[in-house]
Write a protein that holds these residues in place. Sequence first.
Motif, PDB file in Angstrom:
ATOM      1  N   CYS A   1     -24.823  10.108  11.359  1.00 18.48           N
ATOM      2  CA  CYS A   1     -26.032  10.410  10.575  1.00 18.48           C
ATOM      3  C   CYS A   1     -26.524   9.177   9.821  1.00 18.48           C
ATOM      4  N   MET A   2     -25.576   8.420   9.280  1.00 19.28           N
ATOM      5  CA  MET A   2     -25.957   7.202   8.566  1.00 19.28           C
ATOM      6  C   MET A   2     -26.600   6.202   9.520  1.00 19.28           C
ATOM      7  N   ALA A   3     -26.046   6.106  10.748  1.00 18.24           N
ATOM      8  CA  ALA A   3     -26.603   5.184  11.737  1.00 18.24           C
ATOM      9  C   ALA A   3     -28.038   5.569  12.090  1.00 18.24           C
ATOM     10  N   ILE A   4     -28.275   6.897  12.238  1.00 19.16           N
ATOM     11  CA  ILE A   4     -29.635   7.360  12.533  1.00 19.16           C
ATOM     12  C   ILE A   4     -30.574   7.044  11.381  1.00 19.16           C
ATOM     13  N   LEU A   5     -30.119   7.325  10.158  1.00 21.72           N
ATOM     14  CA  LEU A   5     -30.957   7.075   8.982  1.00 21.72           C
ATOM     15  C   LEU A   5     -31.252   5.590   8.819  1.00 21.72           C
ATOM     16  N   ILE A   6     -30.217   4.770   9.011  1.00 21.07           N
ATOM     17  CA  ILE A   6     -30.410   3.319   8.882  1.00 21.07           C
ATOM     18  C   ILE A   6     -31.347   2.811   9.983  1.00 21.07           C
ATOM     19  N   SER A   7     -31.112   3.295  11.215  1.00 17.89           N
ATOM     20  CA  SER A   7     -31.976   2.886  12.338  1.00 17.89           C
ATOM     21  C   SER A   7     -33.418   3.307  12.099  1.00 17.89           C
ATOM     22  N   ALA A   8     -33.591   4.551  11.630  1.00 18.24           N
ATOM     23  CA  ALA A   8     -34.946   5.039  11.340  1.00 18.24           C
ATOM     24  C   ALA A   8     -35.591   4.210  10.242  1.00 18.24           C
ATOM     25  N   GLY A   9     -34.770   3.849   9.252  1.00 15.55           N
ATOM     26  CA  GLY A   9     -35.276   3.023   8.158  1.00 15.55           C
ATOM     27  C   GLY A   9     -35.700   1.649   8.638  1.00 15.55           C
ATOM     28  N   ILE A  10     -34.876   1.046   9.525  1.00 15.45           N
ATOM     29  CA  ILE A  10     -35.206  -0.282  10.057  1.00 15.45           C
ATOM     30  C   ILE A  10     -36.471  -0.222  10.900  1.00 15.45           C
ATOM     31  N   ILE A  11     -36.547   0.812  11.777  1.00 11.69           N
ATOM     32  CA  ILE A  11     -37.740   0.957  12.631  1.00 11.69           C
ATOM     33  C   ILE A  11     -38.986   1.158  11.776  1.00 11.69           C
ATOM     34  N   LEU A  12     -38.875   2.009  10.749  1.00 11.62           N
ATOM     35  CA  LEU A  12     -40.007   2.251   9.861  1.00 11.62           C
ATOM     36  C   LEU A  12     -40.414   0.974   9.141  1.00 11.62           C
ATOM     37  N   TYR A  13     -39.392   0.226   8.683  1.00 11.88           N
ATOM     38  CA  TYR A  13     -39.667  -1.035   7.987  1.00 11.88           C
ATOM     39  C   TYR A  13     -40.388  -2.021   8.904  1.00 11.88           C
ATOM     40  N   LEU A  14     -39.869  -2.174  10.143  1.00 10.82           N
ATOM     41  CA  LEU A  14     -40.482  -3.118  11.085  1.00 10.82           C
ATOM     42  C   LEU A  14     -41.895  -2.684  11.465  1.00 10.82           C
ATOM     43  N   THR A  15     -42.098  -1.362  11.639  1.00 12.27           N
ATOM     44  CA  THR A  15     -43.423  -0.845  11.993  1.00 12.27           C
ATOM     45  C   THR A  15     -44.429  -1.121  10.873  1.00 12.27           C
ATOM     46  N   ILE A  16     -44.005  -0.782   9.656  1.00 13.88           N
ATOM     47  CA  ILE A  16     -44.897  -1.013   8.507  1.00 13.88           C
ATOM     48  C   ILE A  16     -45.171  -2.501   8.331  1.00 13.88           C
ATOM     49  N   ARG A  17     -44.130  -3.294   8.525  1.00 14.26           N
ATOM     50  CA  ARG A  17     -44.296  -4.738   8.399  1.00 14.26           C
ATOM     51  C   ARG A  17     -45.295  -5.268   9.421  1.00 14.26           C
ATOM     52  N   ARG A  18     -45.198  -4.759  10.683  1.00  9.96           N
ATOM     53  CA  ARG A  18     -46.113  -5.214  11.737  1.00  9.96           C
ATOM     54  C   ARG A  18     -47.541  -4.777  11.439  1.00  9.96           C
ATOM     55  N   ILE A  19     -47.694  -3.538  10.952  1.00  6.34           N
ATOM     56  CA  ILE A  19     -49.033  -3.039  10.619  1.00  6.34           C
ATOM     57  C   ILE A  19     -49.639  -3.868   9.494  1.00  6.34           C
ATOM     58  N   LEU A  20     -48.796  -4.133   8.469  1.00 12.65           N
ATOM     59  CA  LEU A  20     -49.298  -4.921   7.341  1.00 12.65           C
ATOM     60  C   LEU A  20     -49.688  -6.330   7.769  1.00 12.65           C
ATOM     61  N   ARG A  21     -48.905  -6.921   8.652  1.00 15.69           N
ATOM     62  CA  ARG A  21     -49.250  -8.256   9.158  1.00 15.69           C
ATOM     63  C   ARG A  21     -50.570  -8.221   9.932  1.00 15.69           C
ATOM     64  N   GLY A  22     -50.732  -7.162  10.752  1.00 15.82           N
ATOM     65  CA  GLY A  22     -51.987  -7.031  11.503  1.00 15.82           C
ATOM     66  C   GLY A  22     -53.179  -6.886  10.575  1.00 15.82           C
ATOM     67  N   LEU A  23     -53.014  -6.030   9.548  1.00 15.91           N
ATOM     68  CA  LEU A  23     -54.085  -5.847   8.570  1.00 15.91           C
ATOM     69  C   LEU A  23     -54.376  -7.131   7.817  1.00 15.91           C
ATOM     70  N   LEU A  24     -53.312  -7.882   7.533  1.00 18.55           N
ATOM     71  CA  LEU A  24     -53.485  -9.149   6.820  1.00 18.55           C
ATOM     72  C   LEU A  24     -54.288 -10.143   7.675  1.00 18.55           C
ATOM     73  N   LYS A  25     -53.970 -10.183   8.995  1.00 22.54           N
ATOM     74  CA  LYS A  25     -54.701 -11.076   9.911  1.00 22.54           C
ATOM     75  C   LYS A  25     -56.178 -10.683   9.975  1.00 22.54           C
ATOM     76  N   ILE A  26     -56.468  -9.381  10.079  1.00 22.89           N
ATOM     77  CA  ILE A  26     -57.857  -8.912  10.130  1.00 22.89           C
ATOM     78  C   ILE A  26     -58.585  -9.265   8.853  1.00 22.89           C
ATOM     79  N   SER A  27     -57.882  -9.023   7.724  1.00 24.46           N
ATOM     80  CA  SER A  27     -58.485  -9.331   6.425  1.00 24.46           C
ATOM     81  C   SER A  27     -58.771 -10.818   6.293  1.00 24.46           C
ATOM     82  N   THR A  28     -57.850 -11.648   6.748  1.00 22.25           N
ATOM     83  CA  THR A  28     -58.045 -13.104   6.686  1.00 22.25           C
ATOM     84  C   THR A  28     -59.207 -13.526   7.572  1.00 22.25           C
ATOM     85  N   ALA A  29     -59.299 -12.936   8.769  1.00 26.77           N
ATOM     86  CA  ALA A  29     -60.393 -13.269   9.697  1.00 26.77           C
ATOM     87  C   ALA A  29     -61.747 -12.900   9.109  1.00 26.77           C
TER      88      ALA A  29
END
Length: 399
Positions: free
Chosen positions: A359-387
């Motif tokens: 269960c901890m592995a699933i929670l940690i994995s879900a947390g990492i995936i969520l973190y990476l997804t949010i990070r990628r979205i934020l980076r994309g939004l940052l690039k659009i905003s900069t452009a």
Amino acid sequence: MIIEGWSHQSFMGLLDLIGNPPLILMATAHSFSFLTLPFNNPENPSYVPVLWTANTDSMTFWQRVTNTIQYLTYYWSFMQTIELEDQVRHAQLDKKYIKRSLRQIFEDDPRTSFMISCDSRITGYVRPVQPKIVEVGPLHLVKPKPLDQKLEAWLNGAAEGVIYFSLGSNMRGSSMGDFRRKAFLKAFARLPAYRVLWKWETDNVMEGQPENVLLRKWMPQQDVLAHPKVKLFMMQGGLQSLQEAYNYGVKVICIPMFGDQDLNCQRVNKIKTGIALEFNDLNEENIYQALKTVLENPVFSENMQYYSALSKDTPMSPMQKSMWWIEYVLRHEGVAHLHSGAADLSLVQYYLLDVIVFCMAILISAGIILYLTIRRILRGLLKISTAIRNENKLKKKIK
């Protein structure tokens, strides 16, 4: 085969020689810790006190730490003792008499065997108990008999009542030393309206003995406790003596000496059916104040009457209950049908460590995936905003 459960594991070696009949362990004291582990009984040290401690089922953090350490230590010591007993068997017996090690028997035979414990929920604490562990205490009670005429008359002559004082069969009252003996005598002398019946094991004349104290080398204890004039039982906290006190509704003052007596006396303290005194703290004033408190405070009388009624409110007598279960084991050639699946689990499985890790592995994995997804979205939004900002700047320059 019925054997005592406490420190009589060597007799288990007879099982293989007599056809492996069902085994019944009989715990004449409490059935805690290592005795019940082969039966897969949960003995969580966070609230189940180790037998030799003065802990209750409500422990502080440090009490839980020490209780856990002692729990593990006693189990290790117990298993080491079994190993040493096996060494003696191998040294003294022909190999044809040894089929299995005592440890194998101790761990394997509880799958089909049974345990009878002389404890009860009055003298012990509430905890989970497997169906093949049955509490039958107090098993030793007998119908009280009339006292001899001289003792009967002496008890009846007590104005306020009688204090019965006995430290059991293992601790001799005569071995307590002059200081404590005199402390008891002085405390008893300050309660002249009460008479004190004292189990004193020698023929020596007791110096300074007050008129309200009677000495006898041996007492018919249950017959004495059943007498209506007996108001208080001063004792060492032994399980059987406590069960007698509860049965006859006699308040207690406990002075624990060894074994399970600290545990029993703290139970008395917790439910306020009496008071526990430490042997090293015994002096005239402490003894007198304890006597006055238990004799005069109605809370102790009310609590003792309540628990006395509970101790006797059973569907059948302890003897009938014991015999029914012994015959039950005989009728069905053991109790394999009561075997718990917990016995077939490893420690990792039993304590759900594999499930927790999963269960901890699933929670940690879900947390990492969520973190990476949010990070990628934020980076994309940052690039659009900069452009967009760069485009706006460019437009301003052209104007």
